[in-house]
Structures are given as structure tokens and as C-alpha cells.
Scaffold this motif. Structure first.
Motif: not given
Length: 430
Positions: A94-97, A100, A106-110, A197, A199
Motif C-alpha cells: 500500500d502507498w500511505i501518506e 503534513t 504530504k509525502k507518499k510511502y510504499k 518515488s 524515499d
């Protein structure tokens, strides 16, 4: 971006001199813990009267410096890091935020660190089952080479992210924009350095070093199994260390989303400090107890095993239950009906449950677990308790950083809160 990236006006770690010393000190200490506690050096510690002469001799010996490099170990390490990157890219998740940021975004993380762990464990255990424990002792046999490879990776990443932080539009860490090269390179100039994408900071925080820590411990089990005639003869102390530390890693990886509210992610930049901590310090210092038990096996017996197990479970319960209270409360849930203090800005601070006993009860649980991890090594040497001392210093430093940030954020309300929750980490002690 000038308003979003103000010049840093305060230093941590004694500023540039401290950053310079730590940048040399961490690699030096990593090597020292090996040469000061290994078969190669003659014990843990080696005979003290021989240390000064051997130290001076090593520094002037070209053969010693050449021995720090191992081409095969370096290639294996690079392959391991590449495996982690590929697993991040191809395994579903899942990709979550995140929280802030100052930009308002908001950066998204896998989220697939736990899947990466399961894949790595499956491949490793299958390899050991097929080829025997002697096939997986290379991490013990080539220890110094792997340390050197991880240090080189840390340096390369630190220089890369520092240079890339000067590109237009980069969001800098509030504490990493001092203008001093040594300090900013060490502390981390850019908040969230990324390649597309991908990080870099959150990836390093959970995958290559943390999972490698478990693989290193498994290699130590295999080395002891080879020496003692099979897995059935591996000591109870070694199994305890493997179980405790593997469970700790599994807990962190399974609860991966929780990391995105930590200080490392939301406030710290990514520089040499986090790079060397994630890639070198975690797998090759935290595994000291298992490495020691290879050449100094300890049989605990049922009673002492139960005592150490009980201490670790107590620490884990405090750690997990305290974090559960905090995460529930942050997400608008309060199933335990905990009391809280509301600041003038509307923020709410817990004042009951674990968070009423101290301001960092999860750190208390961490310290109990750290002590339980070292107890299986016995009391023949203080060196295996290095982790406990180091971790206590680290957590006290983090606690003070957090208190300073909260004092700036909440002002007089923070003083009121400290009266309600007077203890910092250990209830009724500190």
C-alpha cells in the motif's frame, strides 16, 4: 523556497567539531568493538597489556589496512542492497501518506518492508536447509569486509544526498541548513531526499540494515552450529538472542506505518548520521551479543532462561502497550478512556496510562529489552553490555531533544504538563 528553508541558527552534537568527531568516531567504534571482542584479537577484551603495542603496530602496518577490504564481501553487500531496492520496487504494498510537511503537502510511502523481510528469510532459510549451516557462516568469517562495505555505502549516500540537496525546490531540514559543510553533511541537509518515488531515508531506516541484522544473527547461529555439531547443539543463550532481536525487527517492520510519525522521518534530515546508523551501526554493532556467543558459548539452563525471557517480555509489553496508547490517541481513539491535558493551542497531551507514569514510557520498555538481550552473554565481560549503555545514552539524548522541541512548541503549557508527568523515562527514577 527561502521562507520554507530558513537558515539553521542552533547546533546539536556540539556543532561542527562534534559532527566531525562523531563522523570518525562511529566507524572507529564499530571496528574497535570487533578487534576488542573477537577470536582474532585474542579475547573479549584481548590481554590489556598487549593492546597499546598491537594498536600502534596495526596503524603502521599496510597489511592491516589492506585487511579491512574484502572484495567478495563488498560484492555480496552491494548485491544485498540491490536486492532490497528491487524488493521495494516489485513486491506489492500500500502507498500511505506521511504527516503534513511545511509545504502543505504530504509525502507518499510504499509499505512492504515486512514482505521484503519474509522474502529474505525464505531465501536464506531455504539456502541453509539445502546447503547446511556451513554455507551461511560467511557473515561471521568476513565480518570486517562487510563492515567496510557498509561504511563505503554510507559515505557514498551521504555525499550524494548532500550534493542533491542544492537542486532547486529541495525541502531542507530545519536543523540541517547551517551553511557549515561538515555539520550539514553529517546531520542531513535535505529532509526527504528521494529518487522519484523512492524515499532514501525511510528505505534505509527499515530495510537494508534492520533485516541484515537478523541475517547476521542467523549467520552467528550457523557458525556455532558448525562448531558444536549441528543446530541441536546450539546454546539456549544463542537461541534467546536470535529470538529476541528477530521479534524486535519483525515488530518494527510489521508496524512500518508507525515510523512515519517519528522524529527521524518528520524533522531530521538524511545525512551521514542516519546513513551510517542505519547501514553500519545497526547490523554490525547491535549483533555483538550473537557474535560473542559464537566463540564464548553460554548455557543458561531452564531457570535463567525463564528469567531473561520474562524480562524481555515485560519490556516488550511496556513498549508495545505504550506505543499503542499513543497511536490510538493520535488517531482520535481513546479506548482506555485515558486522561489528557489540553494546551492553549488545542493540542492534547496524555496524562494517564503509561504516558502518565513517564513522558517516554516506550523508552523504558526499550531499555528493559536491551538489558535482556545482553544478559544471555553472562558476566565474564562488560563489552557485551555496550549496547545497553549506548542505547541509554541515545534515548536520553532523544528525550531531551523532544523536551526542548515541546518546550518551544507549547511554551508555559509544557511546564504545566511536566508537573502532571514529572518523570522523563523511568517512573520514580528518571
Amino acid at each position: 523556497m527561502a521562507d520554507l528553508n530558513p537558515r539553521s541558527t542552533t547546533y546539536e552534537f556540539m556543532g561542527p567539531p562534534g559532527a566531525f568527531l562523531i563522523s570518525f568516531g562511529v566507524p572507529f567504534m564499530t571496528y574497535l568493538l570487533y578487534f576488542g571482542c573477537s577470536e582474532e584479537s585474542g579475547g573479549c577484551p584481548p590481554p590489556l597489556q598487549s593492546v597499546p603495542d598491537r594498536f600502534v603496530e596495526a596503524l603502521s602496518d599496510k597489511t592491516f589496512w589492506a585487511s579491512l577490504w574484502d572484495t567478495e564481501a563488498s560484492l555480496i553487500y552491494m548485491g544485498w542492497y540491490a536486492f532490497c531496492v528491487v524488493a521495494w520496487a516489485v513486491l506489492p504494498g500500500d502507498w500511505i501518506e506521511g504527516v503534513t510537511m511545511r509545504t502543505g503537502g504530504k509525502k507518499k510511502y510504499k509499505i512492504n518492508a515486512f514482505s521484503t523481510f519474509l522474502l529474505a528469510m525464505g531465501i536464506s532459510c531455504g539456502y541453509i536447509f539445502r546447503n547446511g549451516p556451513e554455507s551461511f557462516t560467511f557473515l561471521y568469517q568476513k565480518w570486517v569486509g562487510f563492515v567496510t562495505a557498509s561504511l563505503i555505502m554510507s559515505l557514498v549516500q551521504a555525499f550524494y544526498v548532500y550534493a542533491s540537496s542544492y537542486r532547486p525546490g529541495a525541502l531542507l531540514a530545519l536543523g540541517g541548513n547551517s551553511g557549515n559543510f561538515i555539520y550539514d553533511w553529517y546531520i542531513g541537509r535535505e529532509l526527504n531526499p528521494s529518487i522519484g518515488s523512492f524515499d532514501i531515508k525511510s528505505f534505509n531506516e527499515l530495510r537494508p540494515g534492520l533485516i541484515l541484522w537478523v541475517l547476521v544473527n542467523i549467520s552467528m547461529v550457523c557458525e556455532q552450529a558448525v562448531r558444536r555439531g549441528g543446530f541441536a547443539n546450539v546454546t539456549d543463550s544463542m537461541w534467546l538472542v536470535l529470538a529476541f532481536q528477530t521479534w524486535y525487527v519483525i515488530d518494527g517492520l510489521y508496524n512500518e506505518p508507525a515510523i512515519f510519525t517519528t522524529m527521524d522521518i518528520i524533522t531530521d534530515g538524511f545525512g551521514f548520521m542516519l546513513a551510517v546508523g542505519d547501514l553500519t551501526w545497526v547490523p554490525f554493532v547491535y549483533s555483538l551479543q550473537a557474535r560473542y556467543l559464537v566463540f564464548k558459548p553460554v548455557e543458561l539452563g531452564l531457570l535463567r532462561t525463564a528469567g531473561v525471557l520474562g524480562l524481555n517480555l515485560l519490556g516488550y509489553f511496556i513498549f508495545r502497550d505504550a506505543n499503542g496508547e499513543k497511536n490510538d490517541f493520535r488517531n482520535g481513539r481513546n479506548p482506555k478512556n485515558l486522561k489528557y491535558f489540553t494546551t492553549s493551542t488545542g493540542s492534547k497531551l496524555l496524562t494517564s496510562g503509561w504516558w502518565g507514569r513517564s513522558r517516554h514510557p516506550n523508552y523504558f520498555g526499550d531499555l528493559l529489552m536491551a538489558f535482556a538481550w545482553s544478559l544471555p552473554t553472562g558476566f565474564d565481560t562488560p563489552i557485551t553490555y555496550f549496547y545497553v549503555v549506548y542505547f541509554a545514552v541515545l534515548l536520553i539524548h532523544r528525550q531531551r531533544r523532544d523536551d526542548e522541541n515541546c518546550e518551544k512548541k507549547y511554551g508555559k503549557d509544557w511546564e504545566t504538563y511536566k508537573k502532571l508527568v514529572p518523570y522523563r523515562i523511568i517512573p520514580h527514577v528518571y
